[in-house]
Design an enzyme around this catalytic site. Structure first.
Site, PDB file in Angstrom:
ATOM      1  N   LYS A  54       4.402 -11.641 -64.085  1.00 31.00           N
ATOM      2  CA  LYS A  54       3.745 -10.325 -64.052  1.00 31.00           C
ATOM      3  C   LYS A  54       2.231 -10.493 -64.108  1.00 31.00           C
ATOM      4  O   LYS A  54       1.487  -9.798 -63.402  1.00 31.00           O
ATOM      5  CB  LYS A  54       4.269  -9.454 -65.209  1.00 31.00           C
ATOM      6  N   GLN A  98       7.670  -7.080 -73.432  1.00 27.34           N
ATOM      7  CA  GLN A  98       8.774  -7.830 -72.832  1.00 27.34           C
ATOM      8  C   GLN A  98       9.998  -7.787 -73.747  1.00 27.34           C
ATOM      9  O   GLN A  98       9.910  -8.129 -74.927  1.00 27.34           O
ATOM     10  CB  GLN A  98       8.334  -9.281 -72.560  1.00 27.34           C
ATOM     11  N   ASP A 121       6.878   0.604 -67.758  1.00 30.02           N
ATOM     12  CA  ASP A 121       8.273   0.161 -67.643  1.00 30.02           C
ATOM     13  C   ASP A 121       9.210   1.369 -67.546  1.00 30.02           C
ATOM     14  O   ASP A 121      10.375   1.217 -67.179  1.00 30.02           O
ATOM     15  CB  ASP A 121       8.668  -0.676 -68.872  1.00 30.02           C
TER      16      ASP A 121
END
Ligand code: NAP
Length: 297
Positions: A54, A98, A121
């Site tokens: 990412k 994460q 997200d």
């Protein structure tokens, strides 16, 4: 019939190129460079690899990434404090924590704390709630399901009126994928570990999204001829020699692994109308959609 392969790598690259152009135009207009904050708790190798991909994508597209590695034993209070700081930082457009988090941390509270304007997200209860409500749009759609729908649309698969089956009901893939399909006017069945006669249900699917994490469980004879198959699963299985013995890595001396999806690709591609490979299908789309969300943030 041999299915048309949906090339996730190429489609993801197109999305990335578009985001790169938009970032350059934004900077040329004298506006700030978009920034993504990544929070990595602990030292899980897979999580570190995902975060690194990412960060690399951000650099390639002209965006800044701010990496926050924190120890696995960080307290809930300290992690929440970090999220609050990132919420308040004007340089940060998107915050990515994460997952999974170590078990002593309350994931729900952490995700709930991320400012909805920075929830790239799309996992905050507000974004998911908006996805579930008619006539409401989430600020951000969760990246993997967003990528699945984008692949179907790019392949020209008609979603409206289709019978869609989603295998898996996780918060990050199955449920949001089902909600997106409903929003696109498909008739959706969501299956999980207690579903009876899974092959029978899958045989009704014009569109199948498989996200169960079970290597090659969906066989060719489960597939309705001409169906569109989106395989989200990423499963490592031993690589075998033609005689069935495991392939041993010359470098490590350990058995080598290969990645397969939740669908038996070799069988399914002979029956389906469209299919995503693993790797090279949904995987690249997740990061591409994260970049698109971060630009939007
Ligand atoms: P998860 O949280 O473990 O959820 C798995 C779901 O599958 C659950 O709903 C579970 O049912 C269901 N399930 C498990 N075994 C089943 C069975 N035998 N029959 C029917 N349903 C079954 O997994 P996830 O995070 O959604 O991920 C799913 C897969 O997608 C994994 O392989 C993961 O690595 C992959 N993935 C890929 C990407 C990408 O970028 N390509 C992103 C995320 C995840 P219950 O709810 O009843 O337990």
């Amino acid at each position: 019939m041999t299915a048309q392969i949906i090339d996730g790598t190429a489609i993801a690259q197109k999305v990335r190129d578009e985001v790169k152009e938009k970032v350059a135009a934004r900077i040329a207009a004298g506006k700030s460079q978009p920034g993504l904050a990544t929070v990595l708790v602990g030292d899980r190798v897979d999580s570190a690899a995902y975060v690194s991909m990412k960060q690399k994508a951000c650099a390639e597209l002209g965006m800044t990434s701010y990496h926050h590695p924190v120890p696995a034993d960080i307290s809930q209070a300290d992690l929440e404090e970090l999220i609050k700081e990132l919420n308040a930082d004007p340089k940060v457009n998107g915050i990515l924590v994460q997952l999974p988090l170590p078990s002593h941390l309350n994931e729900e509270r952490v995700l709930q704390l991320i400012s909805i304007e920075k929830d790239v997200d799309g996992f905050s209860p507000i974004n998911i709630g908006r996805l579930a409500q008619k006539g409401r749009d989430p600020l951000f759609v969760p990246c993997t399901p967003y990528g699945c729908i984008y692949l179907l649309e790019q392949a020209g698969v008609k979603i409206e009126g289709a019978n869609a089956v989603v295998l898996g009901r996780s918060n990050i893939v199955g449920m949001p994928a089902a909600l997106l399909l409903i929003g696109k006017n498909a008739t959706v069945t969501v299956c999980h570990s207690r579903t009876k006669d899974l092959p029978g249900v899958v045989r009704q699917a014009d569109i199948l999204i498989a996200a169960i994490g079970r290597a090659e469980m969906v066989r060719g004879d489960w597939i309705k001829p001409g169906a569109a198959i989106i395989d989200v699963g990423i499963n490592g299985i031993p690589m075998l020699n033609p005689d069935g013995t495991p392939v041993i890595s010359q470098k490590t001396g350990k058995p080598r692994q290969k990645l397969v999806g939740d669908v038996c690709y070799e069988e399914a591609k002979e029956v389906a109308g469209f299919i995503t490979p693993v790797p090279g299908g949904v995987g690249p789309m997740t990061i591409a959609m994260l970049m698109a969300n971060t630009f939007k943030g």
